[in-house]
Design a protein around this motif. Structure first.
Motif, PDB file in Angstrom:
ATOM      1  N   GLU A  27      71.586 -18.078  52.771  1.00  0.00           N
ATOM      2  CA  GLU A  27      70.383 -17.841  52.577  1.00  0.00           C
ATOM      3  C   GLU A  27      70.147 -18.321  51.146  1.00  0.00           C
ATOM      4  N   PRO A  29      68.271 -19.120  47.999  1.00  0.00           N
ATOM      5  CA  PRO A  29      67.253 -18.251  46.884  1.00  0.00           C
ATOM      6  C   PRO A  29      65.379 -18.709  46.867  1.00  0.00           C
ATOM      7  N   ASN A  30      64.650 -18.606  46.578  1.00  0.00           N
ATOM      8  CA  ASN A  30      63.566 -19.134  46.637  1.00  0.00           C
ATOM      9  C   ASN A  30      63.003 -19.803  45.122  1.00  0.00           C
ATOM     10  N   ASP A  91      74.153 -20.200  48.024  1.00  0.00           N
ATOM     11  CA  ASP A  91      73.565 -18.836  48.936  1.00  0.00           C
ATOM     12  C   ASP A  91      73.535 -18.176  47.792  1.00  0.00           C
ATOM     13  N   ARG A  92      71.638 -17.099  47.841  1.00  0.00           N
ATOM     14  CA  ARG A  92      71.440 -16.797  46.518  1.00  0.00           C
ATOM     15  C   ARG A  92      72.505 -15.846  45.963  1.00  0.00           C
ATOM     16  N   SER A  93      73.813 -15.009  47.105  1.00  0.00           N
ATOM     17  CA  SER A  93      74.662 -14.597  45.935  1.00  0.00           C
ATOM     18  C   SER A  93      75.310 -15.447  45.465  1.00  0.00           C
ATOM     19  N   ALA A 118      66.342 -24.908  47.960  1.00  0.00           N
ATOM     20  CA  ALA A 118      65.602 -23.537  48.063  1.00  0.00           C
ATOM     21  C   ALA A 118      63.978 -23.125  48.333  1.00  0.00           C
ATOM     22  N   ASP A 123      59.130 -16.347  44.165  1.00  0.00           N
ATOM     23  CA  ASP A 123      60.744 -15.130  43.572  1.00  0.00           C
ATOM     24  C   ASP A 123      61.120 -14.448  44.075  1.00  0.00           C
ATOM     25  N   VAL A 125      63.679 -11.773  43.014  1.00  0.00           N
ATOM     26  CA  VAL A 125      64.519 -11.342  42.868  1.00  0.00           C
ATOM     27  C   VAL A 125      64.599  -9.976  42.432  1.00  0.00           C
TER      28      VAL A 125
ATOM     29  N   TYR B 101      73.784 -17.145  41.279  1.00  0.00           N
ATOM     30  CA  TYR B 101      72.879 -18.905  41.582  1.00  0.00           C
ATOM     31  C   TYR B 101      71.337 -18.481  41.730  1.00  0.00           C
ATOM     32  N   GLU B 102      71.101 -17.177  41.980  1.00  0.00           N
ATOM     33  CA  GLU B 102      69.714 -17.180  42.643  1.00  0.00           C
ATOM     34  C   GLU B 102      68.922 -17.006  40.644  1.00  0.00           C
ATOM     35  N   ARG B 106      65.888 -18.792  39.639  1.00  0.00           N
ATOM     36  CA  ARG B 106      64.224 -19.040  38.746  1.00  0.00           C
ATOM     37  C   ARG B 106      64.532 -19.545  37.922  1.00  0.00           C
TER      38      ARG B 106
END
Lengths: 128, 136
Positions: A27, A29-30, A91-93, A118, A123, A125, B101-102, B106
């Motif tokens: 998944e 991240p944006n 992955d975003r996490s 991305a 975003d 978050v 990581y996000e 950002r």
């Protein structure tokens, strides 16, 4: 009417993006600044980093040591005219150290081009 | 003919719903600067502008930001501070290992949005100091 409907369905089918094996577990991240890069002179090596820190290259799971050897081997194979670029699909996490480790491996293998994948969206978050 | 057109519309509805959810994948391109090259860049930039170090550390469940060792209230405060930095400045994103990581992406994205071209991630490598910066 049915002709139009078939035409639309054909368009939608043609526009589906087929992903690599293992991609569906990531998944991303944006980032609205992410851009599509298409340079035929660049050979891309995509490294998927799962939320659990598992590295997947072309659907094959690799340890850090195996991944480093793989990047080194690909760097050695890359020709002067087609330079190697590492694409990190994290992955975003995932913990940042997992992505940082790939950057470090690239640096140690002498690969200077590292891109971070991305989704081209604002975003989110805070909302998660 | 009626069942066929029903199927066609069903498929059409499915595609219309899924296509609206699909987001295009892109890349945040960057270039690793190796050892000496990075130090040279830092030195040159120090002559012009001071570097800004944004540190991300875990504070319980949330992420705490520090700008040059001063705590920032939240991400909005960091973004506001970055607005006042000249475009040539060096921004160091120093995230601790456990940060999701996000949060790093950002911050990196925010720097690119503000045209801050010199962004580096400190990496401790066998070959010495390395960093990365957006490809210009």
């Amino acid at each position: 009417m049915i002709d139009m409907a078939f035409l639309l369905i054909t368009f939608f089918i043609m526009s589906i993006r087929f992903g690599q094996a293992g991609e569906e577990t990531i998944e991303l991240p944006n980032a609205d600044q992410a851009r599509e890069v298409t340079d035929e002179r660049v050979e891309l090596v995509t490294v998927n980093v799962s939320g659990e820190g598992v590295y997947l290259v072309s659907g094959v799971q690799r340890s850090r040591a195996e991944l480093y050897r793989y990047i080194e081997a690909r760097k050695a194979e890359a020709s002067e005219h087609r330079k190697l670029e590492i694409v990190v699909r994290g992955d975003r996490s995932s913990r940042f150290e997992n992505v940082q480790a790939v950057m470090r491996m690239a640096a140690d293998a002498g690969v200077t081009d590292v891109s971070l994948a991305a989704l081209q969206a604002a975003d989110n978050v805070e909302q998660r | 003919m009626a069942p066929l057109i029903d199927c066609v519309f069903l498929l059409l509805t499915y595609f219309l719903f899924t296509i609206s959810l699909a987001t295009v994948e892109g890349l945040l391109t960057s270039k690793l600067a190796m050892g000496g090259e990075m130090e040279e860049k830092r030195f040159d930039l120090k002559l012009q502008e001071k570097e800004t170090i944004v540190r991300l550390v875990h504070a319980g469940e949330s992420v705490q930001y520090f700008i040059d060792d001063w705590p920032a209230a939240d991400f909005a405060a960091v973004a506001e501070h970055l607005k006042g930095i000249p475009e040539q400045s060096l921004v160091v994103i120093d995230a601790s290992a456990s940060i999701p990581y996000e949060h790093v992406i950002r911050l990196y994205n925010q720097c690119l949005r503000l045209s801050l071209a010199n962004v580096v991630f400190p990496l401790s490598s066998r070959s010495g100091t390395t960093g990365m910066a957006p490809r210009l």
